[in-house]
Each structure stands twice: as C-alpha cells, then as structure tokens.
Design a protein around this motif. Structure first.
Motif, PDB file in Angstrom:
ATOM      1  N   VAL A 126      -1.134  -2.444 -15.008  1.00  0.00           N
ATOM      2  CA  VAL A 126      -1.974  -1.427 -15.320  1.00  0.00           C
ATOM      3  C   VAL A 126      -0.896  -0.268 -15.450  1.00  0.00           C
ATOM      4  CG1 VAL A 126      -3.781   0.053 -14.539  1.00  0.00           C
ATOM      5  CG2 VAL A 126      -4.034  -2.134 -14.214  1.00  0.00           C
ATOM      6  N   ALA A 127       0.041  -0.087 -14.399  1.00  0.00           N
ATOM      7  CA  ALA A 127       0.879   1.181 -14.385  1.00  0.00           C
ATOM      8  C   ALA A 127       1.891   1.156 -15.440  1.00  0.00           C
ATOM      9  CB  ALA A 127       0.966   1.455 -12.968  1.00  0.00           C
ATOM     10  N   GLY A 128       2.364  -0.101 -15.596  1.00  0.00           N
ATOM     11  CA  GLY A 128       3.527  -0.120 -16.357  1.00  0.00           C
ATOM     12  C   GLY A 128       4.931  -0.167 -15.868  1.00  0.00           C
ATOM     13  N   VAL A 129       5.976  -0.378 -16.497  1.00  0.00           N
ATOM     14  CA  VAL A 129       7.345  -0.806 -15.953  1.00  0.00           C
ATOM     15  C   VAL A 129       8.433   0.197 -16.925  1.00  0.00           C
ATOM     16  CG1 VAL A 129       9.375  -2.351 -15.824  1.00  0.00           C
ATOM     17  CG2 VAL A 129       6.849  -2.932 -15.286  1.00  0.00           C
ATOM     18  N   VAL A 130       9.092   0.755 -15.912  1.00  0.00           N
ATOM     19  CA  VAL A 130      10.131   1.667 -16.557  1.00  0.00           C
ATOM     20  C   VAL A 130      11.536   1.396 -16.095  1.00  0.00           C
ATOM     21  CG1 VAL A 130      11.341   3.874 -16.682  1.00  0.00           C
ATOM     22  CG2 VAL A 130       8.576   3.604 -16.323  1.00  0.00           C
ATOM     23  N   ILE A 131      12.620   1.240 -17.375  1.00  0.00           N
ATOM     24  CA  ILE A 131      13.866   0.965 -17.155  1.00  0.00           C
ATOM     25  C   ILE A 131      14.586   1.912 -17.787  1.00  0.00           C
ATOM     26  CG2 ILE A 131      13.984  -0.652 -18.933  1.00  0.00           C
ATOM     27  CD1 ILE A 131      16.150  -2.126 -17.244  1.00  0.00           C
ATOM     28  N   ARG A 132      15.516   2.674 -17.056  1.00  0.00           N
ATOM     29  CA  ARG A 132      16.349   3.700 -17.360  1.00  0.00           C
ATOM     30  C   ARG A 132      17.605   3.920 -16.684  1.00  0.00           C
ATOM     31  NH1 ARG A 132      15.927   7.602 -13.411  1.00  0.00           N
ATOM     32  NH2 ARG A 132      14.156   7.540 -12.012  1.00  0.00           N
ATOM     33  N   HIS A 133      18.475   5.130 -17.210  1.00  0.00           N
ATOM     34  CA  HIS A 133      19.513   5.154 -16.615  1.00  0.00           C
ATOM     35  C   HIS A 133      19.168   6.564 -15.565  1.00  0.00           C
ATOM     36  CE1 HIS A 133      21.813   2.503 -19.322  1.00  0.00           C
ATOM     37  NE2 HIS A 133      21.584   3.471 -20.321  1.00  0.00           N
ATOM     38  N   MET A 179       0.709  -1.239  -0.035  1.00  0.00           N
ATOM     39  CA  MET A 179      -0.009  -0.068  -0.082  1.00  0.00           C
ATOM     40  C   MET A 179       0.778   1.111  -0.098  1.00  0.00           C
ATOM     41  SD  MET A 179      -3.152  -0.879  -0.065  1.00  0.00           S
ATOM     42  CE  MET A 179      -3.922   0.588   0.190  1.00  0.00           C
ATOM     43  N   HIS A 180       2.053   1.389   0.655  1.00  0.00           N
ATOM     44  CA  HIS A 180       2.825   2.354   0.818  1.00  0.00           C
ATOM     45  C   HIS A 180       3.992   2.488  -0.168  1.00  0.00           C
ATOM     46  CE1 HIS A 180       0.351   2.971   4.292  1.00  0.00           C
ATOM     47  NE2 HIS A 180       0.594   1.928   4.502  1.00  0.00           N
ATOM     48  N   GLY A 181       4.479   1.221  -0.921  1.00  0.00           N
ATOM     49  CA  GLY A 181       5.617   1.548  -1.653  1.00  0.00           C
ATOM     50  C   GLY A 181       6.771   1.088  -1.217  1.00  0.00           C
ATOM     51  N   VAL A 182       7.803   0.658  -1.881  1.00  0.00           N
ATOM     52  CA  VAL A 182       8.985   0.174  -1.347  1.00  0.00           C
ATOM     53  C   VAL A 182      10.141   0.674  -2.430  1.00  0.00           C
ATOM     54  CG1 VAL A 182       8.976  -1.996  -2.435  1.00  0.00           C
ATOM     55  CG2 VAL A 182      10.233  -1.487  -0.312  1.00  0.00           C
ATOM     56  N   SER A 183      11.498   0.830  -1.845  1.00  0.00           N
ATOM     57  CA  SER A 183      12.518   1.370  -2.711  1.00  0.00           C
ATOM     58  C   SER A 183      13.691   0.688  -2.382  1.00  0.00           C
ATOM     59  CB  SER A 183      12.778   2.966  -2.620  1.00  0.00           C
ATOM     60  OG  SER A 183      13.863   3.062  -3.464  1.00  0.00           O
ATOM     61  N   ALA A 205       9.669  -7.969 -12.966  1.00  0.00           N
ATOM     62  CA  ALA A 205       9.002  -6.710 -12.886  1.00  0.00           C
ATOM     63  C   ALA A 205       7.579  -6.825 -13.230  1.00  0.00           C
ATOM     64  CB  ALA A 205       9.575  -5.440 -13.404  1.00  0.00           C
ATOM     65  N   TYR A 206       6.280  -6.774 -12.264  1.00  0.00           N
ATOM     66  CA  TYR A 206       5.341  -6.653 -12.438  1.00  0.00           C
ATOM     67  C   TYR A 206       4.552  -5.399 -12.047  1.00  0.00           C
ATOM     68  CZ  TYR A 206       6.259 -11.711 -12.689  1.00  0.00           C
ATOM     69  OH  TYR A 206       6.833 -12.829 -13.181  1.00  0.00           O
ATOM     70  N   GLY A 207       4.294  -4.539 -13.069  1.00  0.00           N
ATOM     71  CA  GLY A 207       3.800  -3.298 -12.824  1.00  0.00           C
ATOM     72  C   GLY A 207       2.616  -2.941 -11.805  1.00  0.00           C
ATOM     73  N   GLU A 208       1.794  -4.036 -12.045  1.00  0.00           N
ATOM     74  CA  GLU A 208       0.483  -3.973 -11.234  1.00  0.00           C
ATOM     75  C   GLU A 208      -0.019  -2.688 -11.233  1.00  0.00           C
ATOM     76  OE1 GLU A 208       1.769  -5.981  -7.565  1.00  0.00           O
ATOM     77  OE2 GLU A 208       1.637  -8.013  -8.516  1.00  0.00           O
ATOM     78  N   MET A 209      -0.848  -2.101 -10.202  1.00  0.00           N
ATOM     79  CA  MET A 209      -1.555  -0.701 -10.206  1.00  0.00           C
ATOM     80  C   MET A 209      -0.576   0.412 -10.045  1.00  0.00           C
ATOM     81  SD  MET A 209      -4.507  -2.012 -10.368  1.00  0.00           S
ATOM     82  CE  MET A 209      -5.429  -0.585 -10.098  1.00  0.00           C
ATOM     83  N   ALA A 210       0.824   0.257  -9.624  1.00  0.00           N
ATOM     84  CA  ALA A 210       1.289   1.523  -9.253  1.00  0.00           C
ATOM     85  C   ALA A 210       2.620   1.451  -9.885  1.00  0.00           C
ATOM     86  CB  ALA A 210       1.596   1.731  -7.664  1.00  0.00           C
ATOM     87  N   GLY A 234       4.684  -4.103  -8.158  1.00  0.00           N
ATOM     88  CA  GLY A 234       4.480  -2.669  -7.747  1.00  0.00           C
ATOM     89  C   GLY A 234       3.248  -2.770  -6.779  1.00  0.00           C
ATOM     90  N   GLY A 235       2.306  -3.427  -6.817  1.00  0.00           N
ATOM     91  CA  GLY A 235       1.342  -3.332  -5.697  1.00  0.00           C
ATOM     92  C   GLY A 235       0.565  -2.164  -5.822  1.00  0.00           C
ATOM     93  N   TRP A 236      -0.060  -1.637  -5.058  1.00  0.00           N
ATOM     94  CA  TRP A 236      -0.749  -0.229  -4.800  1.00  0.00           C
ATOM     95  C   TRP A 236       0.386   0.894  -4.643  1.00  0.00           C
ATOM     96  CZ3 TRP A 236      -5.635   0.198  -6.392  1.00  0.00           C
ATOM     97  CH2 TRP A 236      -6.575  -0.920  -6.451  1.00  0.00           C
TER      98      TRP A 236
END
Length: 204
Positions: free
Chosen positions: A181-188, A86-90, A129-134, A106-108
């Motif tokens: 739903v929200a997608g996945v981003v890979i970048r520098h 629910m709160h995200g993680v990094s 990586a599974y973008g899911e909702m967030a 990704g979860g919410w």
C-alpha cells in the motif's frame, strides 16, 4: 592371557541425524512463516509444516521442510529480517555487517535500511522489500548500483532515485518484493544525510 581389544570409538552421526536445538527449530519456523507471507506456501501447508518443525528431533527432519524454498544466502549467513511493526525500525545509524540477504517488511511503522555507513565485501546483496502499510526506504552510497527489475510495484509503487553510475567492484542491490500500500523507495543520500556523513564520515 589374551590382550583385550579396545572398544571401537563411536562414529560421528551424519549431519542429517544430528540433534536439533530450540534455535534450529525456531529458525525453520521463521523461514516457513516468511514463505507463507510471500505466497510460496498456503496457510494449510504452513500449519502442517509448523507442526512437524516444532516436533522435529534432527537436522534432517527440519531440512525437508524447507528443501523446496529458495536459499538466498550466498555468504552463508542467515538473512537479516527487519519488521516495521507498530513503531517502525531503522538499520544504519552505525556500522553494521551486511549479509547477502536482507528482508524488510514495512508493517504499520515503516522500515529504513541505510547502507551508507557499511563496508560491504559482497558484490551483490539481495534485498526483499515489502512496503505493506507504512513503506520501506533503502539508501545506498552513490557508487553502488541497484537492479529493481524484479520488483512488483503494487498499489504504493516503486520509486527508484538511484543513478546508473555504479563504480566497478562496488555492491549491487538486487531488489525484489512488492510495494504494498505504501510503496518502496530506493535512493542515494539526501541533503540532510550527506551533511551528517560529512560531519561524521564512516571510519573504514
């Protein structure tokens, strides 16, 4: 008097007959749940396997439950699993050890995986990586490469902002999974992240 012969020492049990611990059972339960979330086994099969896993007494009983599931741990470590909840993680604010397999959901709340402060001796890292909702964001150093051909963009899509200028001997991120739903981003690193790296460079 006849000398008494010493009693033979007990033989060590084969690996499959070693007694399983609570942690051993929990590891298999987590792997089975991940397999169901990825569509590898259905819910009915998940339920039956979980029942056996929770009652298993030996490593051999646990091994048969995951024998038909992919083992993506070339370095022998357990996968690093990051769940946005629910709160995200990094993961990436400090130095951390990179396993051969990372799973990000990704979860919410979303997940960000930042590899710019790691010292990785692996030539390849499998990232699911599974973008899911967030959504999920993956940041890699400029010298690293990415292979996104195994990724299912889903509704949210895949945004690949990496360059093909991978230096020889640096890790390759092999990205699989689904955008959700929200997608996945890979970048520098972006401009703000590069500024932080200059102020506080990694101390390898």
């Amino acid at each position: 008097m006849t000398a008494e012969l010493p009693e033979p020492l007990p033989r060590p049990a084969p690996a499959g007959e070693l007694r399983a611990s609570h942690d051993d059972r929990e590891t298999v339960v987590e792997q089975l749940r991940d397999a169901a979330a990825e569509g590898r086994i259905d819910l009915e099969e998940l339920g039956s396997r979980l029942e056996v896993a929770l009652k298993a007494k030996t490593h051999g009983e646990l091994a048969v439950l995951t024998a038909d599931l992919p083992q993506l741990n070339p370095d022998g470590q357990s996968p690093l699993v990051l769940r946005g909840g629910m709160h995200g993680v990094s993961r990436g604010s400090g130095r951390w050890e990179v396993p051969g397999h990372v799973i990000a959901r990704g979860g919410w709340g979303g997940v960000k995986v930042d590899f710019t402060r790691v010292q990785c001796r692996l030539t390849e890292v499998a990232v699911e990586a599974y973008g899911e909702m967030a959504g999920v964001t993956i940041v890699i150093p400029d010298a690293w490469g990415a292979d996104t051909s195994g990724m299912d963009p889903g509704i949210g899509g895949l945004t690949d902002k990496t360059t093909p200028d991978r230096l020889r001997g640096t890790p390759l991120i092999r990205l699989t999974g689904a955008g959700g739903v929200a997608g996945v981003v890979i970048r520098h690193p972006n401009r703000w992240e590069r500024r932080k790296l200059r102020r506080n460079p990694p101390s390898f």
